[in-house]
Motif scaffolding. Structure first.
Motif, PDB file in Angstrom:
ATOM      1  N   MET A   1     -19.815 -16.899  -2.316  1.00 28.71           N
ATOM      2  CA  MET A   1     -18.545 -16.644  -2.975  1.00 28.71           C
ATOM      3  C   MET A   1     -17.605 -15.989  -1.964  1.00 28.71           C
ATOM      4  O   MET A   1     -17.978 -15.091  -1.228  1.00 28.71           O
ATOM      5  CB  MET A   1     -18.773 -15.747  -4.191  1.00 28.71           C
ATOM      6  N   ASP A   2     -16.360 -16.411  -1.970  1.00 22.63           N
ATOM      7  CA  ASP A   2     -15.353 -15.905  -1.042  1.00 22.63           C
ATOM      8  C   ASP A   2     -14.655 -14.696  -1.648  1.00 22.63           C
ATOM      9  O   ASP A   2     -14.243 -14.721  -2.803  1.00 22.63           O
ATOM     10  CB  ASP A   2     -14.345 -17.011  -0.753  1.00 22.63           C
ATOM     11  N   ASN A   3     -14.540 -13.637  -0.877  1.00 21.12           N
ATOM     12  CA  ASN A   3     -13.834 -12.456  -1.362  1.00 21.12           C
ATOM     13  C   ASN A   3     -12.564 -12.218  -0.536  1.00 21.12           C
ATOM     14  O   ASN A   3     -12.172 -11.089  -0.282  1.00 21.12           O
ATOM     15  CB  ASN A   3     -14.740 -11.232  -1.354  1.00 21.12           C
ATOM     16  N   GLY A   4     -11.922 -13.294  -0.151  1.00 21.82           N
ATOM     17  CA  GLY A   4     -10.728 -13.225   0.677  1.00 21.82           C
ATOM     18  C   GLY A   4      -9.590 -12.456   0.053  1.00 21.82           C
ATOM     19  O   GLY A   4      -8.848 -11.760   0.752  1.00 21.82           O
ATOM     20  N   LEU A   5      -9.436 -12.555  -1.270  1.00 22.55           N
ATOM     21  CA  LEU A   5      -8.359 -11.810  -1.930  1.00 22.55           C
ATOM     22  C   LEU A   5      -8.539 -10.305  -1.766  1.00 22.55           C
ATOM     23  O   LEU A   5      -7.578  -9.585  -1.473  1.00 22.55           O
ATOM     24  CB  LEU A   5      -8.277 -12.178  -3.415  1.00 22.55           C
ATOM     25  N   MET A   6      -9.747  -9.840  -1.959  1.00 26.73           N
ATOM     26  CA  MET A   6      -9.994  -8.394  -1.824  1.00 26.73           C
ATOM     27  C   MET A   6      -9.892  -7.963  -0.366  1.00 26.73           C
ATOM     28  O   MET A   6      -9.376  -6.880  -0.074  1.00 26.73           O
ATOM     29  CB  MET A   6     -11.353  -8.009  -2.403  1.00 26.73           C
ATOM     30  N   GLU A   7     -10.363  -8.782   0.549  1.00 29.78           N
ATOM     31  CA  GLU A   7     -10.236  -8.444   1.966  1.00 29.78           C
ATOM     32  C   GLU A   7      -8.769  -8.354   2.352  1.00 29.78           C
ATOM     33  O   GLU A   7      -8.375  -7.453   3.099  1.00 29.78           O
ATOM     34  CB  GLU A   7     -10.961  -9.487   2.821  1.00 29.78           C
ATOM     35  N   ASN A   8      -7.963  -9.260   1.841  1.00 33.08           N
ATOM     36  CA  ASN A   8      -6.529  -9.224   2.103  1.00 33.08           C
ATOM     37  C   ASN A   8      -5.906  -7.946   1.543  1.00 33.08           C
ATOM     38  O   ASN A   8      -5.121  -7.273   2.216  1.00 33.08           O
ATOM     39  CB  ASN A   8      -5.849 -10.456   1.509  1.00 33.08           C
ATOM     40  N   PHE A   9      -6.249  -7.603   0.292  1.00 32.17           N
ATOM     41  CA  PHE A   9      -5.712  -6.391  -0.324  1.00 32.17           C
ATOM     42  C   PHE A   9      -6.087  -5.154   0.487  1.00 32.17           C
ATOM     43  O   PHE A   9      -5.233  -4.311   0.785  1.00 32.17           O
ATOM     44  CB  PHE A   9      -6.222  -6.232  -1.764  1.00 32.17           C
ATOM     45  N   PHE A  10      -7.350  -5.019   0.853  1.00 31.93           N
ATOM     46  CA  PHE A  10      -7.763  -3.843   1.609  1.00 31.93           C
ATOM     47  C   PHE A  10      -7.125  -3.801   2.995  1.00 31.93           C
ATOM     48  O   PHE A  10      -6.822  -2.730   3.511  1.00 31.93           O
ATOM     49  CB  PHE A  10      -9.286  -3.746   1.693  1.00 31.93           C
ATOM     50  N   GLY A  11      -6.892  -4.955   3.593  1.00 33.05           N
ATOM     51  CA  GLY A  11      -6.192  -4.992   4.871  1.00 33.05           C
ATOM     52  C   GLY A  11      -4.767  -4.476   4.740  1.00 33.05           C
ATOM     53  O   GLY A  11      -4.291  -3.688   5.562  1.00 33.05           O
ATOM     54  N   ILE A  12      -4.074  -4.915   3.685  1.00 32.67           N
ATOM     55  CA  ILE A  12      -2.710  -4.442   3.434  1.00 32.67           C
ATOM     56  C   ILE A  12      -2.721  -2.951   3.125  1.00 32.67           C
ATOM     57  O   ILE A  12      -1.895  -2.187   3.636  1.00 32.67           O
ATOM     58  CB  ILE A  12      -2.069  -5.247   2.282  1.00 32.67           C
ATOM     59  N   LEU A  13      -3.654  -2.512   2.293  1.00 36.93           N
ATOM     60  CA  LEU A  13      -3.761  -1.098   1.938  1.00 36.93           C
ATOM     61  C   LEU A  13      -3.944  -0.246   3.192  1.00 36.93           C
ATOM     62  O   LEU A  13      -3.237   0.750   3.384  1.00 36.93           O
ATOM     63  CB  LEU A  13      -4.928  -0.880   0.975  1.00 36.93           C
ATOM     64  N   LYS A  14      -4.848  -0.646   4.062  1.00 45.21           N
ATOM     65  CA  LYS A  14      -5.086   0.130   5.284  1.00 45.21           C
ATOM     66  C   LYS A  14      -3.853   0.143   6.177  1.00 45.21           C
ATOM     67  O   LYS A  14      -3.508   1.186   6.738  1.00 45.21           O
ATOM     68  CB  LYS A  14      -6.296  -0.414   6.039  1.00 45.21           C
ATOM     69  N   THR A  15      -3.193  -0.989   6.300  1.00 49.42           N
ATOM     70  CA  THR A  15      -2.011  -1.054   7.148  1.00 49.42           C
ATOM     71  C   THR A  15      -0.878  -0.183   6.613  1.00 49.42           C
ATOM     72  O   THR A  15      -0.244   0.558   7.361  1.00 49.42           O
ATOM     73  CB  THR A  15      -1.520  -2.513   7.278  1.00 49.42           C
ATOM     74  N   GLU A  16      -0.625  -0.260   5.311  1.00 48.25           N
ATOM     75  CA  GLU A  16       0.501   0.456   4.729  1.00 48.25           C
ATOM     76  C   GLU A  16       0.212   1.925   4.434  1.00 48.25           C
ATOM     77  O   GLU A  16       1.133   2.730   4.378  1.00 48.25           O
ATOM     78  CB  GLU A  16       0.956  -0.233   3.445  1.00 48.25           C
ATOM     79  N   MET A  17      -1.045   2.273   4.265  1.00 46.06           N
ATOM     80  CA  MET A  17      -1.359   3.621   3.779  1.00 46.06           C
ATOM     81  C   MET A  17      -2.139   4.471   4.772  1.00 46.06           C
ATOM     82  O   MET A  17      -2.000   5.699   4.743  1.00 46.06           O
ATOM     83  CB  MET A  17      -2.146   3.489   2.477  1.00 46.06           C
ATOM     84  N   PHE A  18      -2.945   3.888   5.630  1.00 46.38           N
ATOM     85  CA  PHE A  18      -3.850   4.695   6.436  1.00 46.38           C
ATOM     86  C   PHE A  18      -3.533   4.749   7.921  1.00 46.38           C
ATOM     87  O   PHE A  18      -3.534   5.814   8.516  1.00 46.38           O
ATOM     88  CB  PHE A  18      -5.294   4.223   6.275  1.00 46.38           C
ATOM     89  N   TYR A  19      -3.298   3.600   8.548  1.00 46.18           N
ATOM     90  CA  TYR A  19      -3.143   3.588   9.996  1.00 46.18           C
ATOM     91  C   TYR A  19      -2.031   4.536  10.428  1.00 46.18           C
ATOM     92  O   TYR A  19      -0.929   4.467   9.924  1.00 46.18           O
ATOM     93  CB  TYR A  19      -2.891   2.183  10.517  1.00 46.18           C
TER      94      TYR A  19
END
Length: 66
Positions: free
Chosen positions: A1-19
């Motif tokens: 099963m592909d979890n690309g949607l969640m990987e995309n969300f967490f990537g955006i979250l990290k970029t906008e909120m953490f880095y």
């Protein structure tokens, strides 16, 4: 099963909120509150070009009304 949607969300979250902002979250409670606020923002306020300039929730509501 592909979890690309969640990987995309967490990537955006990290970029906008953490880095380059890791020091803003001094306690676990503050981090939890910031995550809750970000998820609300992502779903209700953050507009996306792919969704015709609407937030995800507004896009779904508009789609249901048509």
């Amino acid at each position: 099963m592909d979890n690309g949607l969640m990987e995309n969300f967490f990537g955006i979250l990290k970029t906008e909120m953490f880095y380059d902002q890791e020091n803003n979250y001094k306690t676990l409670d503050y981090l939890r509150k910031a995550l809750d606020d970000y998820i609300y923002y992502y779903n209700y306020d953050r507009i996306k070009v792919k969704l015709k300039g609407l937030s995800p929730v507004n896009y779904i509501l508009q789609s249901l009304n048509q």
